[in-house]
Scaffold this motif. Structure first.
Motif: not given
Length: 86
Positions: A57-75
């Motif tokens: 959204g409009p927030s400048d807050d950053r959230h460090p992320c790690r991918v757990i799973w992947r599907l076509p078009g989704e993470v």
């Protein structure tokens, strides 16, 4: 079918940005969100690195992320509280 999730998922369709580096970022949508992670809708799941920062959204807050799973078009990602520097 019931889910055995410990955290409640909130459905949302917010715009977000995957930040890979200071010079490389791309947009995505957040389909659902918990305190621990999110489901991101992306054009190409293979273009998303294993770790990145996410702004929602409009927030400048950053959230460090790690991918757990992947599907076509989704993470599916979890939010990390700390990340070891490489």
């Amino acid at each position: 079918m019931s889910e055995n999730r410990s955290l409640v998922r909130r459905q949302t369709f917010r715009h977000a940005e995957i930040i890979i580096s200071a010079a490389l970022a791309f947009t995505c949508s957040v389909a659902n969100l918990t305190e621990a992670g999110a489901l991101l809708l992306v054009r190409s799941e293979s273009a998303v690195p294993d770790v990145f920062d996410l702004t929602i959204g409009p927030s400048d807050d950053r959230h460090p992320c790690r991918v757990i799973w992947r599907l076509p078009g989704e993470v599916g990602v979890c939010f990390e509280t700390t990340r070891a520097e490489a």
